[in-house]
Design an enzyme around this catalytic site. Sequence first.
Site, mmCIF file in Angstrom:
data_model
loop_
_atom_site.group_PDB
_atom_site.id
_atom_site.type_symbol
_atom_site.label_atom_id
_atom_site.label_comp_id
_atom_site.label_asym_id
_atom_site.label_seq_id
_atom_site.Cartn_x
_atom_site.Cartn_y
_atom_site.Cartn_z
ATOM 1 N N ASN A 114 22.444 -19.676 -53.739
ATOM 2 C CA ASN A 114 22.065 -18.417 -53.098
ATOM 3 C C ASN A 114 23.322 -17.555 -53.077
ATOM 4 O OD1 ASN A 114 21.293 -16.341 -51.428
ATOM 5 N ND2 ASN A 114 21.129 -17.590 -49.573
ATOM 6 N N TRP A 115 23.367 -16.595 -54.005
ATOM 7 C CA TRP A 115 24.587 -15.790 -54.116
ATOM 8 C C TRP A 115 24.742 -14.807 -52.976
ATOM 9 C CZ3 TRP A 115 24.612 -14.045 -60.012
ATOM 10 C CH2 TRP A 115 24.775 -15.180 -60.808
ATOM 11 N N GLU A 117 19.288 -15.071 -42.493
ATOM 12 C CA GLU A 117 19.902 -13.735 -42.473
ATOM 13 C C GLU A 117 18.830 -12.645 -42.547
ATOM 14 O OE1 GLU A 117 22.704 -14.576 -45.629
ATOM 15 O OE2 GLU A 117 23.731 -15.956 -44.273
ATOM 16 N N GLU A 136 17.870 -25.027 -42.945
ATOM 17 C CA GLU A 136 19.208 -24.454 -42.849
ATOM 18 C C GLU A 136 19.532 -24.168 -41.390
ATOM 19 O OE1 GLU A 136 20.501 -22.559 -46.838
ATOM 20 O OE2 GLU A 136 19.559 -21.027 -45.611
ATOM 21 N N GLY A 156 27.578 -20.825 -43.675
ATOM 22 C CA GLY A 156 28.800 -20.050 -43.883
ATOM 23 C C GLY A 156 29.893 -20.332 -42.866
ATOM 24 N N SER A 166 26.704 -24.807 -45.456
ATOM 25 C CA SER A 166 28.029 -25.339 -45.774
ATOM 26 C C SER A 166 27.981 -26.632 -46.580
ATOM 27 C CB SER A 166 28.860 -25.522 -44.500
ATOM 28 O OG SER A 166 29.031 -24.272 -43.846
ATOM 29 N N GLY A 174 25.229 -21.656 -50.557
ATOM 30 C CA GLY A 174 25.747 -20.293 -50.508
ATOM 31 C C GLY A 174 27.138 -20.211 -51.109
ATOM 32 N N GLY A 175 28.132 -20.297 -50.252
ATOM 33 C CA GLY A 175 29.517 -20.121 -50.684
ATOM 34 C C GLY A 175 29.906 -20.954 -51.903
HETATM 35 P P1 PGA Z 1 26.464 -21.571 -47.126
HETATM 36 O O1 PGA Z 1 25.069 -20.765 -47.149
HETATM 37 O O2 PGA Z 1 26.339 -22.675 -48.135
HETATM 38 O O3 PGA Z 1 27.490 -20.560 -47.473
HETATM 39 O O4 PGA Z 1 26.608 -22.105 -45.733
HETATM 40 C C1 PGA Z 1 23.862 -21.415 -47.324
HETATM 41 C C2 PGA Z 1 22.727 -20.432 -47.222
HETATM 42 O O5 PGA Z 1 22.787 -19.553 -46.344
HETATM 43 O O6 PGA Z 1 21.752 -20.496 -47.988
#
Ligand code: PGA
Length: 248
Positions: free
Chosen positions: A9-10, A96, A166, A172, A211, A232-233
């Site tokens: 997920n960019w 989000e 999640e 994040g 994370s 994500g990251g």
């Molecule tokens: P993260 O994000 O890996 O940066 O914690 C995951 C996501 O929100 O899908």
Amino acid sequence: MRRKLIAGNWKMNGSLAANAALLAGIKAELAQPACDVVVCAPAPYLAQCKAELTGSPIVWGAQDMSVHEFGAYTGEVSTAMLLDFGCKYVIIGHSERRAYHGESNELVARKTARALSAGLTPIVCVGETLAEREAGQTDAVVGQQINAVLETLDASALAKIVVAYEPVWAIGTGKTATPQLAQEVHAVLRAKLATKNPMAADNVKILYGGSMNPDNAKELLAMPDIDGGLIGGAALKAEDFLTIIQVA
Ligand code: PGA
């Protein structure tokens, strides 16, 4: 046996140049991945994903979509548009979106139904906030989130969704849920799915997100009900993303 799925997920990151380097880096190392791989890019870059990834084992998807079919909805992107650009997946109800765009359980359910009717695979996100976890409400919160979706689905459609657990406090933040803690919630979610369709529930992939990184992926992905990751990251660095895929 459920084949694992690793989804990047960019979020709102990237540029034509950065994406080209990232996709080239991933493609170069992934001739025949032993798991399913998808990257969910910002809408303006779906054409680039199509150009770069067609013919590769990596598929691509979007991070959100409109609940409406077409028409006067300024700024929205329809399922038909996603299909035009070759998307296979779409993330629905990311925390989000829920937090910053007011997406309700009911809207998430309607978007899920819309994605399914268009032939897209929805990655339906659920998860509790830190306050909810500390108040002992995790199971109730994710239960309500998933039930809202299940109520609108035909039992036969269940097999076509992907769920992502999640925990909001892990996204994040560098704070990952322990594998045991994540597994507990995944098991709760699978039990909820089973109330709708026990056979299909066994086949639904439930991803963990929050994370996940090359260091913790192995333990998380070893849990019986964790069928992959929504990353994500770590999906923004080819090396990290590839390591997670290799682990899966
Ligand atoms: P993260 O994000 O890996 O940066 O914690 C995951 C996501 O929100 O899908």
